[in-house]
Design a protein around this motif. Sequence first.
Motif, PDB file in Angstrom:
ATOM      1  N   LEU A 152       0.809  -1.220   0.000  1.00 54.96           N
ATOM      2  CA  LEU A 152       0.000   0.000   0.000  1.00 54.96           C
ATOM      3  C   LEU A 152       0.844   1.273   0.000  1.00 54.96           C
ATOM      4  N   GLU A 153       2.157   1.115  -0.117  1.00 53.99           N
ATOM      5  CA  GLU A 153       3.006   2.295  -0.295  1.00 53.99           C
ATOM      6  C   GLU A 153       2.783   2.871  -1.698  1.00 53.99           C
ATOM      7  N   PRO A 154       2.719   4.196  -1.827  1.00 50.65           N
ATOM      8  CA  PRO A 154       2.594   4.796  -3.161  1.00 50.65           C
ATOM      9  C   PRO A 154       3.797   4.448  -4.040  1.00 50.65           C
ATOM     10  N   THR A 155       3.536   4.035  -5.249  1.00 52.76           N
ATOM     11  CA  THR A 155       4.598   3.628  -6.170  1.00 52.76           C
ATOM     12  C   THR A 155       5.612   4.743  -6.391  1.00 52.76           C
ATOM     13  N   ALA A 156       5.140   5.969  -6.482  1.00 51.39           N
ATOM     14  CA  ALA A 156       6.023   7.085  -6.827  1.00 51.39           C
ATOM     15  C   ALA A 156       6.992   7.457  -5.712  1.00 51.39           C
ATOM     16  N   GLU A 157       6.780   6.949  -4.493  1.00 50.41           N
ATOM     17  CA  GLU A 157       7.642   7.339  -3.373  1.00 50.41           C
ATOM     18  C   GLU A 157       8.929   6.539  -3.304  1.00 50.41           C
ATOM     19  N   GLY A 158       8.956   5.364  -3.950  1.00 51.52           N
ATOM     20  CA  GLY A 158      10.177   4.564  -3.936  1.00 51.52           C
ATOM     21  C   GLY A 158      10.675   4.270  -2.544  1.00 51.52           C
ATOM     22  N   PRO A 159       9.932   3.497  -1.731  1.00 50.07           N
ATOM     23  CA  PRO A 159      10.299   3.298  -0.335  1.00 50.07           C
ATOM     24  C   PRO A 159      11.643   2.598  -0.166  1.00 50.07           C
ATOM     25  N   ALA A 160      12.377   3.004   0.836  1.00 48.40           N
ATOM     26  CA  ALA A 160      13.632   2.332   1.174  1.00 48.40           C
ATOM     27  C   ALA A 160      13.327   0.975   1.789  1.00 48.40           C
ATOM     28  N   LEU A 161      14.328   0.103   1.842  1.00 47.89           N
ATOM     29  CA  LEU A 161      14.130  -1.225   2.416  1.00 47.89           C
ATOM     30  C   LEU A 161      13.698  -1.159   3.872  1.00 47.89           C
ATOM     31  N   THR A 162      14.087  -0.108   4.563  1.00 46.35           N
ATOM     32  CA  THR A 162      13.831  -0.025   5.996  1.00 46.35           C
ATOM     33  C   THR A 162      12.490   0.624   6.322  1.00 46.35           C
ATOM     34  N   ASN A 163      11.723   1.006   5.314  1.00 46.46           N
ATOM     35  CA  ASN A 163      10.425   1.616   5.584  1.00 46.46           C
ATOM     36  C   ASN A 163       9.531   0.680   6.382  1.00 46.46           C
ATOM     37  N   ARG A 164       8.584   1.277   7.081  1.00 47.05           N
ATOM     38  CA  ARG A 164       7.634   0.488   7.869  1.00 47.05           C
ATOM     39  C   ARG A 164       6.846  -0.437   6.956  1.00 47.05           C
ATOM     40  N   HIS A 165       6.312  -1.489   7.534  1.00 48.27           N
ATOM     41  CA  HIS A 165       5.440  -2.367   6.784  1.00 48.27           C
ATOM     42  C   HIS A 165       4.141  -1.644   6.434  1.00 48.27           C
ATOM     43  N   ARG A 166       3.599  -1.992   5.292  1.00 47.94           N
ATOM     44  CA  ARG A 166       2.312  -1.443   4.860  1.00 47.94           C
ATOM     45  C   ARG A 166       1.643  -2.482   3.970  1.00 47.94           C
ATOM     46  N   PRO A 167       1.223  -3.617   4.561  1.00 45.20           N
ATOM     47  CA  PRO A 167       0.708  -4.736   3.764  1.00 45.20           C
ATOM     48  C   PRO A 167      -0.605  -4.383   3.079  1.00 45.20           C
ATOM     49  N   ASP A 168      -0.826  -5.046   1.934  1.00 47.03           N
ATOM     50  CA  ASP A 168      -2.038  -4.780   1.169  1.00 47.03           C
ATOM     51  C   ASP A 168      -3.094  -5.866   1.315  1.00 47.03           C
ATOM     52  N   THR A 169      -2.747  -6.984   1.957  1.00 44.27           N
ATOM     53  CA  THR A 169      -3.622  -8.155   2.027  1.00 44.27           C
ATOM     54  C   THR A 169      -3.224  -8.998   3.234  1.00 44.27           C
ATOM     55  N   PHE A 170      -4.040 -10.027   3.535  1.00 51.71           N
ATOM     56  CA  PHE A 170      -3.625 -11.009   4.537  1.00 51.71           C
ATOM     57  C   PHE A 170      -2.342 -11.701   4.088  1.00 51.71           C
ATOM     58  N   TYR A 171      -2.205 -11.915   2.781  1.00 48.31           N
ATOM     59  CA  TYR A 171      -0.980 -12.498   2.236  1.00 48.31           C
ATOM     60  C   TYR A 171       0.214 -11.590   2.538  1.00 48.31           C
ATOM     61  N   GLY A 172       0.086 -10.300   2.244  1.00 46.35           N
ATOM     62  CA  GLY A 172       1.155  -9.359   2.548  1.00 46.35           C
ATOM     63  C   GLY A 172       1.450  -9.302   4.040  1.00 46.35           C
ATOM     64  N   LEU A 173       0.409  -9.416   4.855  1.00 47.61           N
ATOM     65  CA  LEU A 173       0.591  -9.411   6.303  1.00 47.61           C
ATOM     66  C   LEU A 173       1.422 -10.609   6.756  1.00 47.61           C
ATOM     67  N   SER A 174       1.248 -11.754   6.089  1.00 46.60           N
ATOM     68  CA  SER A 174       2.048 -12.933   6.448  1.00 46.60           C
ATOM     69  C   SER A 174       3.526 -12.688   6.176  1.00 46.60           C
ATOM     70  N   LYS A 175       3.839 -11.894   5.151  1.00 50.50           N
ATOM     71  CA  LYS A 175       5.232 -11.566   4.846  1.00 50.50           C
ATOM     72  C   LYS A 175       5.797 -10.612   5.893  1.00 50.50           C
ATOM     73  N   CYS A 176       4.969  -9.676   6.372  1.00 46.55           N
ATOM     74  CA  CYS A 176       5.398  -8.796   7.463  1.00 46.55           C
ATOM     75  C   CYS A 176       5.710  -9.616   8.717  1.00 46.55           C
ATOM     76  N   PHE A 177       4.838 -10.562   9.022  1.00 43.78           N
ATOM     77  CA  PHE A 177       5.030 -11.443  10.183  1.00 43.78           C
ATOM     78  C   PHE A 177       6.367 -12.176  10.089  1.00 43.78           C
TER      79      PHE A 177
END
Length: 278
Positions: free
Chosen positions: A117-142
Motif C-alpha cells: 500500500l506504499e505509493p509507487t512514486a515514493e520509492g520506499p527504502a528497504l527499511t520503511n515500515r510495513h504497509r501490507p495490502d492483504t492477509f498475504y502481505g501481512l504474512s510476509k510482514c510477520f
Amino acid sequence: MMKKIVLTGAQGRLGQELRAPLAEMCHALLSTDIKEAPKDLAPNESYVQADLAQMDQVEALIQGAEMVVHFGAIPDEAPFEELLGPNYIGAYTVWEAARRHGVRRIVYASSIHAVGLEPTAEGPALTNRHRPDTFYGLSKCFAEDMARMYWEKTGLEAVCLRIMSCTPEPENTRALGTWLSYGDLVRLVRAAVTTPTTGFALAWGVSANDRAPVTNAEAAFLGYRPQDNAEDWAEKFLAAAKTPDPSDLAQMRLGGPFARVPLGESGVEAIRKMTAGD
C-alpha cells in the motif's frame, strides 16, 4: 560447497526454477513441498512430501542443514484461515526448527506485498515500515519481523527477498517496473546463499528495470547484479496501454491489483484480468 540445503516450496513455480541451481551449490539438496515428488530429481537431490504447519515434519527435514531456502507458502491472497497454516505457522516452524538444529541462515521468499500500500512514486527504502495490502502481505510482514527477532535474539541469519513480479517475461505495463526474470531470481538467491555473512537483511526481488520503483542500494553487500531489463518490452506495452486512472489503487500503489482487491480475494486473479484486459 555447503553440506546440505533445504528448499521448501520446491514444487511451486519459483521453487522449480531454484532446484537445479541450488543442487549445484551443495553436496545434498533436500527439496520439500506438500505436493507429490517431481520426476526429475538431481543426482544429489532428495524429496520429502511434508506439511510446513507440522513442527515434527519440519524438524525432520531441517536436521543437518546449513541453510534453508524457504519458498513454501500459498502465493496469493486468500481468507486468513487458509493462509494461517502454510504462511504463518509454516514460517514459525521453519525458523524455530532452524534455531533448534543450528542452521546458519534462512533465505526467505518475502514479497512486495509486505509494503503493497506504499505509493509507487515514493520509492520506499528497504527499511520503511510495513504497509501490507492483504492477509498475504501481512504474512510476509510477520515472517520478516520474526526473521529480525530470531537474528537479534538467537543469531540465526536471514535474508528476506521482497519478490516483485517474477515471470518468464513481463506480462503487463506495471511489470515494466516490477519484473523479476527467472534468471535474475536465480542470481538473487545465489547471492543470498553465498554471501559470507548477512545478519538480518532485506533485498528487493527485481531485475535491472529502467522503471523500477525501488533500489537495492542498501543491499549492495549481497553482490546481486541483475542482468535483465523489462524496458525491452516497453514499446509493446505502452502502445496498448489504457488511459491512466490516478484514483485506481492498482496503478498508484506498489502492490498493484493486490492493493485493490477485497481482503481474502485472489490478487493473482486480479492480475490475470488486468493482463488480459478484462
